[in-house]
Scaffold this motif. Structure first.
Motif, PDB file in Angstrom:
ATOM      1  N   THR A  49       0.839  -1.184   0.000  1.00 47.78           N
ATOM      2  CA  THR A  49       0.000   0.000   0.000  1.00 47.78           C
ATOM      3  C   THR A  49       0.880   1.243   0.000  1.00 47.78           C
ATOM      4  OG1 THR A  49      -0.066   0.159   2.402  1.00 47.78           O
ATOM      5  CG2 THR A  49      -1.765  -1.215   1.336  1.00 47.78           C
ATOM      6  N   ALA A  50       0.246   2.394  -0.070  1.00 48.26           N
ATOM      7  CA  ALA A  50       0.982   3.660   0.002  1.00 48.26           C
ATOM      8  C   ALA A  50       1.722   3.792   1.327  1.00 48.26           C
ATOM      9  CB  ALA A  50       0.022   4.827  -0.181  1.00 48.26           C
ATOM     10  N   ASN A  79       9.008   6.003  -8.462  1.00 49.73           N
ATOM     11  CA  ASN A  79       8.856   6.815  -7.266  1.00 49.73           C
ATOM     12  C   ASN A  79       7.381   6.801  -6.848  1.00 49.73           C
ATOM     13  OD1 ASN A  79       8.596   8.809  -5.346  1.00 49.73           O
ATOM     14  ND2 ASN A  79       9.705  10.363  -6.495  1.00 49.73           N
ATOM     15  N   PRO A  80       7.021   6.006  -5.838  1.00 49.70           N
ATOM     16  CA  PRO A  80       5.622   5.926  -5.409  1.00 49.70           C
ATOM     17  C   PRO A  80       5.012   7.275  -5.036  1.00 49.70           C
ATOM     18  CG  PRO A  80       6.894   4.183  -4.391  1.00 49.70           C
ATOM     19  CD  PRO A  80       7.873   5.090  -5.079  1.00 49.70           C
ATOM     20  N   GLU A  81       5.825   8.159  -4.489  1.00 43.73           N
ATOM     21  CA  GLU A  81       5.315   9.475  -4.091  1.00 43.73           C
ATOM     22  C   GLU A  81       4.767  10.243  -5.292  1.00 43.73           C
ATOM     23  OE1 GLU A  81       4.005  11.956  -1.376  1.00 43.73           O
ATOM     24  OE2 GLU A  81       5.107  10.131  -0.879  1.00 43.73           O
ATOM     25  N   VAL A 132      -4.053   3.216  -4.376  1.00 44.21           N
ATOM     26  CA  VAL A 132      -2.962   2.867  -5.281  1.00 44.21           C
ATOM     27  C   VAL A 132      -2.064   1.874  -4.567  1.00 44.21           C
ATOM     28  CG1 VAL A 132      -0.976   3.737  -6.564  1.00 44.21           C
ATOM     29  CG2 VAL A 132      -3.043   5.123  -6.396  1.00 44.21           C
ATOM     30  N   TYR A 133      -1.701   0.834  -5.285  1.00 41.46           N
ATOM     31  CA  TYR A 133      -0.792  -0.187  -4.770  1.00 41.46           C
ATOM     32  C   TYR A 133       0.472  -0.165  -5.616  1.00 41.46           C
ATOM     33  CZ  TYR A 133      -5.087  -1.824  -2.587  1.00 41.46           C
ATOM     34  OH  TYR A 133      -6.251  -1.899  -1.864  1.00 41.46           O
ATOM     35  N   PHE A 134       1.508  -0.788  -5.084  1.00 41.18           N
ATOM     36  CA  PHE A 134       2.791  -0.852  -5.780  1.00 41.18           C
ATOM     37  C   PHE A 134       3.299  -2.279  -5.725  1.00 41.18           C
ATOM     38  CE2 PHE A 134       2.068   3.288  -3.957  1.00 41.18           C
ATOM     39  CZ  PHE A 134       2.272   4.119  -5.039  1.00 41.18           C
ATOM     40  N   PRO A 135       3.942  -2.758  -6.798  1.00 41.08           N
ATOM     41  CA  PRO A 135       4.465  -4.129  -6.787  1.00 41.08           C
ATOM     42  C   PRO A 135       5.526  -4.293  -5.692  1.00 41.08           C
ATOM     43  CG  PRO A 135       4.539  -3.202  -9.009  1.00 41.08           C
ATOM     44  CD  PRO A 135       4.197  -2.085  -8.075  1.00 41.08           C
ATOM     45  N   ALA A 136       5.430  -5.402  -4.963  1.00 39.16           N
ATOM     46  CA  ALA A 136       6.421  -5.714  -3.936  1.00 39.16           C
ATOM     47  C   ALA A 136       7.370  -6.800  -4.415  1.00 39.16           C
ATOM     48  CB  ALA A 136       5.728  -6.161  -2.651  1.00 39.16           C
ATOM     49  N   ALA A 137       7.093  -7.346  -5.592  1.00 43.33           N
ATOM     50  CA  ALA A 137       7.893  -8.417  -6.187  1.00 43.33           C
ATOM     51  C   ALA A 137       7.648  -8.362  -7.696  1.00 43.33           C
ATOM     52  CB  ALA A 137       7.469  -9.770  -5.612  1.00 43.33           C
TER      53      ALA A 137
END
Length: 185
Positions: free
Chosen positions: A57-58, A114-116, A131-136
């Motif tokens: 998550t963010a 850059n997630p920000e 918004v989610y971001f890949p962790a793998a």
């Protein structure tokens, strides 16, 4: 109705028709040729499962896509530097606002380094979807070379449809098809 308007609705009408056909046949969208359009290329899915898609998550909390089992899941991969992604986003936000989110989950996965930057973009635009971001590394069917890339999952976690490229999802036909998929046991 103009030809341009009609052509813009072809992918969504095809998806609606395929949802109905899939319910009576295999339970999966199967007719790849009917889903090909100039606006978005639909990738054959034929019962594909998603494997493990690990996200954060963010706030940096881990999330597994399996958290959404039991709901239809609209997964959209995008980035702020992708012009078609930015064009598509208001339609996704509007679709979510008109959809029963107790039955359909919306998972927007930013591929920004850059997630920000992604979070600031969402905030500036007034978008409320998480918004989610890949962790793998992204597993198939999410590891496309094209964005925007949208993968629609059935409540049991199987791929029902996949779109590569810009699509207008904010139509009554698409919403009805998505809700019909969500109602499947």
């Amino acid at each position: 109705m103009t030809c341009k308007t009609l052509l813009s609705r072809v992918p969504l009408l095809a998806l609606s028709l395929l949802f109905v056909v899939s319910l009576s046949h295999t339970g999966m969208l199967a007719d790849t040729a009917a889903r090909q359009t100039a606006a978005a290329a639909t990738v054959p899915v034929g019962g594909t499962t998603t494997g493990v898609l690990r996200l954060v998550t963010a706030n940096g909390r881990p999330v597994d896509l399996n958290k959404f089992r039991g709901k239809a899941v609209f997964v959209n991969l995008w980035a702020t530097w992708c012009a078609p992604c930015r064009v598509e986003m208001p339609g996704i936000e509007a679709l979510a606002a008109r959809t029963d989110t107790s039955k359909v989950a919306f998972v927007l996965i930013s591929l920004d380094k850059n997630p920000e930057k992604a979070l600031k973009f969402m905030q500036r635009q007034g978008f409320r979807l998480p918004v989610y971001f890949p962790a793998a590394p992204l597993p198939p069917p999410f590891n496309s070379q094209t964005i925007p890339n949208t993968v629609i999952l059935s409540p049991d976690g199987h791929v029902a449809a996949r779109y590569e490229g810009l699509v207008d999802y904010d139509t009554p036909e698409f919403r009805q098809a998505l809700e019909k998929l969500a109602a499947r046991p």
